[in-house]
Scaffold this motif. Structure first.
Motif, PDB file in Angstrom:
ATOM      1  N   LEU A  77       0.807  -1.226   0.000  1.00 53.01           N
ATOM      2  CA  LEU A  77       0.000   0.000   0.000  1.00 53.01           C
ATOM      3  C   LEU A  77       0.842   1.279   0.000  1.00 53.01           C
ATOM      4  O   LEU A  77       0.401   2.335   0.485  1.00 53.01           O
ATOM      5  CB  LEU A  77      -0.948   0.037   1.212  1.00 53.01           C
ATOM      6  N   ILE A  78       2.040   1.229  -0.556  1.00 48.61           N
ATOM      7  CA  ILE A  78       2.916   2.399  -0.533  1.00 48.61           C
ATOM      8  C   ILE A  78       2.273   3.573  -1.266  1.00 48.61           C
ATOM      9  O   ILE A  78       2.268   4.709  -0.774  1.00 48.61           O
ATOM     10  CB  ILE A  78       4.286   2.058  -1.150  1.00 48.61           C
ATOM     11  N   GLY A  79       1.741   3.322  -2.460  1.00 53.54           N
ATOM     12  CA  GLY A  79       1.137   4.401  -3.225  1.00 53.54           C
ATOM     13  C   GLY A  79      -0.025   5.051  -2.503  1.00 53.54           C
ATOM     14  O   GLY A  79      -0.165   6.288  -2.498  1.00 53.54           O
ATOM     15  N   SER A  80      -0.873   4.248  -1.873  1.00 54.00           N
ATOM     16  CA  SER A  80      -1.988   4.803  -1.106  1.00 54.00           C
ATOM     17  C   SER A  80      -1.489   5.553   0.128  1.00 54.00           C
ATOM     18  O   SER A  80      -2.076   6.553   0.549  1.00 54.00           O
ATOM     19  CB  SER A  80      -2.951   3.690  -0.686  1.00 54.00           C
ATOM     20  N   SER A  81      -0.383   5.078   0.683  1.00 49.55           N
ATOM     21  CA  SER A  81       0.165   5.725   1.880  1.00 49.55           C
ATOM     22  C   SER A  81       0.728   7.103   1.581  1.00 49.55           C
ATOM     23  O   SER A  81       0.829   7.939   2.482  1.00 49.55           O
ATOM     24  CB  SER A  81       1.256   4.843   2.489  1.00 49.55           C
ATOM     25  N   LEU A  96      -9.969   7.682   9.247  1.00 48.12           N
ATOM     26  CA  LEU A  96     -10.176   8.788   8.320  1.00 48.12           C
ATOM     27  C   LEU A  96      -9.243   8.658   7.120  1.00 48.12           C
ATOM     28  O   LEU A  96      -9.669   8.856   5.975  1.00 48.12           O
ATOM     29  CB  LEU A  96      -9.935  10.117   9.031  1.00 48.12           C
ATOM     30  N   ALA A  97      -7.996   8.329   7.363  1.00 53.20           N
ATOM     31  CA  ALA A  97      -7.033   8.184   6.266  1.00 53.20           C
ATOM     32  C   ALA A  97      -7.448   7.056   5.327  1.00 53.20           C
ATOM     33  O   ALA A  97      -7.424   7.217   4.099  1.00 53.20           O
ATOM     34  CB  ALA A  97      -5.636   7.917   6.832  1.00 53.20           C
ATOM     35  N   LEU A  98      -7.827   5.918   5.880  1.00 51.13           N
ATOM     36  CA  LEU A  98      -8.247   4.775   5.063  1.00 51.13           C
ATOM     37  C   LEU A  98      -9.441   5.142   4.193  1.00 51.13           C
ATOM     38  O   LEU A  98      -9.452   4.881   2.983  1.00 51.13           O
ATOM     39  CB  LEU A  98      -8.605   3.594   5.968  1.00 51.13           C
ATOM     40  N   ASN A  99     -10.443   5.779   4.783  1.00 49.40           N
ATOM     41  CA  ASN A  99     -11.661   6.095   4.047  1.00 49.40           C
ATOM     42  C   ASN A  99     -11.422   7.157   2.975  1.00 49.40           C
ATOM     43  O   ASN A  99     -11.908   7.025   1.842  1.00 49.40           O
ATOM     44  CB  ASN A  99     -12.745   6.569   5.015  1.00 49.40           C
ATOM     45  N   LEU A 100     -10.696   8.212   3.311  1.00 52.13           N
ATOM     46  CA  LEU A 100     -10.466   9.272   2.335  1.00 52.13           C
ATOM     47  C   LEU A 100      -9.637   8.769   1.151  1.00 52.13           C
ATOM     48  O   LEU A 100      -9.896   9.144   0.005  1.00 52.13           O
ATOM     49  CB  LEU A 100      -9.784  10.468   2.997  1.00 52.13           C
ATOM     50  N   VAL A 101      -8.662   7.922   1.412  1.00 45.90           N
ATOM     51  CA  VAL A 101      -7.851   7.388   0.321  1.00 45.90           C
ATOM     52  C   VAL A 101      -8.680   6.470  -0.562  1.00 45.90           C
ATOM     53  O   VAL A 101      -8.550   6.484  -1.795  1.00 45.90           O
ATOM     54  CB  VAL A 101      -6.608   6.660   0.875  1.00 45.90           C
ATOM     55  N   SER A 102      -9.549   5.670   0.030  1.00 50.71           N
ATOM     56  CA  SER A 102     -10.407   4.786  -0.759  1.00 50.71           C
ATOM     57  C   SER A 102     -11.371   5.590  -1.626  1.00 50.71           C
ATOM     58  O   SER A 102     -11.593   5.264  -2.804  1.00 50.71           O
ATOM     59  CB  SER A 102     -11.194   3.854   0.168  1.00 50.71           C
ATOM     60  N   LEU A 103     -11.937   6.644  -1.070  1.00 54.36           N
ATOM     61  CA  LEU A 103     -12.843   7.499  -1.834  1.00 54.36           C
ATOM     62  C   LEU A 103     -12.086   8.240  -2.938  1.00 54.36           C
ATOM     63  O   LEU A 103     -12.590   8.384  -4.060  1.00 54.36           O
ATOM     64  CB  LEU A 103     -13.531   8.494  -0.906  1.00 54.36           C
ATOM     65  N   LEU A 104     -10.878   8.699  -2.634  1.00 53.38           N
ATOM     66  CA  LEU A 104     -10.063   9.380  -3.638  1.00 53.38           C
ATOM     67  C   LEU A 104      -9.735   8.450  -4.800  1.00 53.38           C
ATOM     68  O   LEU A 104      -9.778   8.856  -5.963  1.00 53.38           O
ATOM     69  CB  LEU A 104      -8.780   9.897  -2.996  1.00 53.38           C
ATOM     70  N   SER A 105      -9.432   7.197  -4.489  1.00 54.15           N
ATOM     71  CA  SER A 105      -9.133   6.230  -5.544  1.00 54.15           C
ATOM     72  C   SER A 105     -10.309   6.073  -6.496  1.00 54.15           C
ATOM     73  O   SER A 105     -10.131   6.005  -7.718  1.00 54.15           O
ATOM     74  CB  SER A 105      -8.776   4.868  -4.925  1.00 54.15           C
ATOM     75  N   MET A 147      -8.749  -2.447  -0.161  1.00 53.87           N
ATOM     76  CA  MET A 147      -8.070  -1.283  -0.726  1.00 53.87           C
ATOM     77  C   MET A 147      -7.179  -1.629  -1.903  1.00 53.87           C
ATOM     78  O   MET A 147      -7.129  -0.913  -2.899  1.00 53.87           O
ATOM     79  CB  MET A 147      -7.255  -0.602   0.369  1.00 53.87           C
ATOM     80  N   PHE A 148      -6.468  -2.739  -1.835  1.00 52.08           N
ATOM     81  CA  PHE A 148      -5.515  -3.073  -2.887  1.00 52.08           C
ATOM     82  C   PHE A 148      -6.216  -3.417  -4.201  1.00 52.08           C
ATOM     83  O   PHE A 148      -5.607  -3.325  -5.266  1.00 52.08           O
ATOM     84  CB  PHE A 148      -4.616  -4.228  -2.440  1.00 52.08           C
ATOM     85  N   LEU A 183       3.597   4.226 -10.510  1.00 47.87           N
ATOM     86  CA  LEU A 183       2.642   4.592  -9.468  1.00 47.87           C
ATOM     87  C   LEU A 183       1.684   3.444  -9.174  1.00 47.87           C
ATOM     88  O   LEU A 183       1.382   3.148  -8.014  1.00 47.87           O
ATOM     89  CB  LEU A 183       1.851   5.829  -9.892  1.00 47.87           C
ATOM     90  N   GLN A 184       1.203   2.786 -10.239  1.00 44.74           N
ATOM     91  CA  GLN A 184       0.293   1.667 -10.029  1.00 44.74           C
ATOM     92  C   GLN A 184       1.002   0.493  -9.366  1.00 44.74           C
ATOM     93  O   GLN A 184       0.435  -0.188  -8.506  1.00 44.74           O
ATOM     94  CB  GLN A 184      -0.304   1.219 -11.364  1.00 44.74           C
ATOM     95  N   ALA A 185       2.263   0.271  -9.730  1.00 51.57           N
ATOM     96  CA  ALA A 185       3.015  -0.850  -9.160  1.00 51.57           C
ATOM     97  C   ALA A 185       3.233  -0.686  -7.664  1.00 51.57           C
ATOM     98  O   ALA A 185       3.202  -1.669  -6.914  1.00 51.57           O
ATOM     99  CB  ALA A 185       4.355  -0.997  -9.874  1.00 51.57           C
ATOM    100  N   VAL A 186       3.452   0.542  -7.193  1.00 53.92           N
ATOM    101  CA  VAL A 186       3.661   0.749  -5.762  1.00 53.92           C
ATOM    102  C   VAL A 186       2.351   0.966  -5.019  1.00 53.92           C
ATOM    103  O   VAL A 186       2.344   1.057  -3.788  1.00 53.92           O
ATOM    104  CB  VAL A 186       4.610   1.944  -5.492  1.00 53.92           C
ATOM    105  N   THR A 187       1.253   1.063  -5.750  1.00 55.99           N
ATOM    106  CA  THR A 187      -0.054   1.246  -5.128  1.00 55.99           C
ATOM    107  C   THR A 187      -0.773  -0.082  -4.926  1.00 55.99           C
ATOM    108  O   THR A 187      -1.392  -0.322  -3.891  1.00 55.99           O
ATOM    109  CB  THR A 187      -0.934   2.182  -5.980  1.00 55.99           C
ATOM    110  N   SER A 188      -0.695  -0.958  -5.924  1.00 53.40           N
ATOM    111  CA  SER A 188      -1.403  -2.241  -5.867  1.00 53.40           C
ATOM    112  C   SER A 188      -0.699  -3.254  -6.745  1.00 53.40           C
ATOM    113  O   SER A 188      -0.584  -3.053  -7.953  1.00 53.40           O
ATOM    114  CB  SER A 188      -2.859  -2.070  -6.324  1.00 53.40           C
ATOM    115  N   GLY A 189      -0.220  -4.324  -6.141  1.00 50.11           N
ATOM    116  CA  GLY A 189       0.398  -5.390  -6.926  1.00 50.11           C
ATOM    117  C   GLY A 189      -0.595  -6.022  -7.872  1.00 50.11           C
ATOM    118  O   GLY A 189      -0.256  -6.344  -9.016  1.00 50.11           O
ATOM    119  N   HIS A 190      -1.825  -6.205  -7.410  1.00 46.91           N
ATOM    120  CA  HIS A 190      -2.861  -6.753  -8.279  1.00 46.91           C
ATOM    121  C   HIS A 190      -3.102  -5.822  -9.466  1.00 46.91           C
ATOM    122  O   HIS A 190      -3.214  -6.260 -10.613  1.00 46.91           O
ATOM    123  CB  HIS A 190      -4.172  -6.930  -7.503  1.00 46.91           C
TER     124      HIS A 190
END
Length: 325
Positions: A77-81, A96-105, A147-148, A183-190
């Motif tokens: 989750l580096i990219g999301s972090s 709050l961080a988890l939810n805002l990042v998920s909504l931003l994605s 998230m991933f 960016l995608q590689a460090v955000t989600s391996g899937h």
């Protein structure tokens, strides 16, 4: 610029509406209170801590002592972090961080699909529709708590600029595409695996359409800047290779198999009723995932593919050699 701002507001507003009531309480409510959610909360918290204190020791997380490299035991989750960390540093609120990042994605997925659609010459309304489908199709919301799987927002941006590069041969577009791939590689391996497959298919399509392989020119277009941009995508693989070698952790396609019913299964009342008209078999009960994209998505696809709806596309712009942008 004005259109970009309006589109950002459109997809952000629709994200809040589509994800309500969860999205209306981002600091006090999680979508699903399960083991995955707790893992993601810890991962974002650890990454924020490591970014500020010891970024080179990021993968040596504070779990499974005395083992090292333990962040590679799951998605990093580096990219999301990168987006979550400022929220955590200023508020200390992991939820709050988890939810805002998920909504931003989700909102960025809409903008990315819009961008890709415009790059392939779709009209503005058609591009907005593409963004709505990619951001808000039922399959996304079935997996919103993971998230991933939800954070695939850089995928359409990468394909958009890669398409531009293949059409206009501008080195800048290739380098931007590589930046989005990293960016995608460090955000989600899937997401990185899905993007790599999409990139390969797009490149194959270009070759079939007559685009020359021109390896030397591609390397020149990549340049030192492109090589630097691809480094994060390469480096993020190394801890997982180490985890495989040291403790035998591995993931293969054998563990990703789903039942055939999964591709037509959905928990919605409408889908269950329509399926009951054609079969007495309980599709939802035997499905191992909900992968049905929705009837509206299929209807839009049929309209797009209907004979006689194709329009003249602009001819590709060709340039000699590897002229710069």
């Amino acid at each position: 610029m004005a259109r970009a701002v309006l589109l950002a507001l459109l997809f952000a507003g629709l994200t809040v509406v589509m994800a309500a009531p969860w999205s209306l309480h981002p600091a006090s409510r999680v979508l699903v209170d399960n083991a995955d959610t707790h893992l993601f909360l810890w991962t974002l918290g650890w990454n924020a801590h490591a970014f500020a204190t010891n970024p080179l020791g990021l993968f040596d997380a504070n779990i499974y002592y005395p083992f090292a490299n333990t962040l590679a035991y799951s998605e990093n989750l580096i990219g999301s972090s990168l987006f979550a960390s400022p929220i955590i540093w200023t508020t200390g609120d992991l939820v709050l961080a988890l939810n805002l990042v998920s909504l931003l994605s989700t909102a960025l997925c809409g903008l990315g699909a819009y961008t890709l659609a415009r790059k392939v010459d779709a009209s503005v309304p058609a591009a907005i529709l593409a963004g709505l489908v990619f951001a808000f199709a039922p399959t996304r919301f079935f997996r919103m708590s993971q998230m991933f799987l939800n954070a695939v927002q850089w995928l359409p941006f990468c394909l958009a600029f890669l398409h531009d590069y293949l059409r206009r041969q501008r080195p800048r577009d290739l380098r931007i595409a590589i930046a989005f791939f990293s960016l995608q590689a460090v955000t989600s391996g899937h997401g990185a695996v899905m993007l790599a497959l999409a990139v390969a298919l797009l490149a194959l399509y270009a070759l079939v359409r007559g685009e020359p392989l021109a390896v030397a020119r591609r390397i020149g277009d990549l340049g030192l800047t492109g090589l630097i941009l691809v480094i994060p995508a390469v480096l993020v693989l190394l801890p997982y290779r180490r985890a495989h070698d040291e403790v035998g952790l591995d993931r293969t396609l054998e563990t990703w198999a789903v039942t055939p019913e999964s591709f037509i299964a959905s928990p919605t009342v409408v889908d269950r009723w329509l399926l009951s008209l054609v079969t007495s078999h309980d599709v939802t009960a035997t499905a191992s995932a909900f992968l049905f994209p929705g009837y509206l998505v299929l209807a839009f696809a049929l309209v797009a593919l209907w004979p006689g709806r194709a329009r003249q596309r602009p001819q590709p712009v060709t340039t000699a050699g590897s002229a710069g942008s």
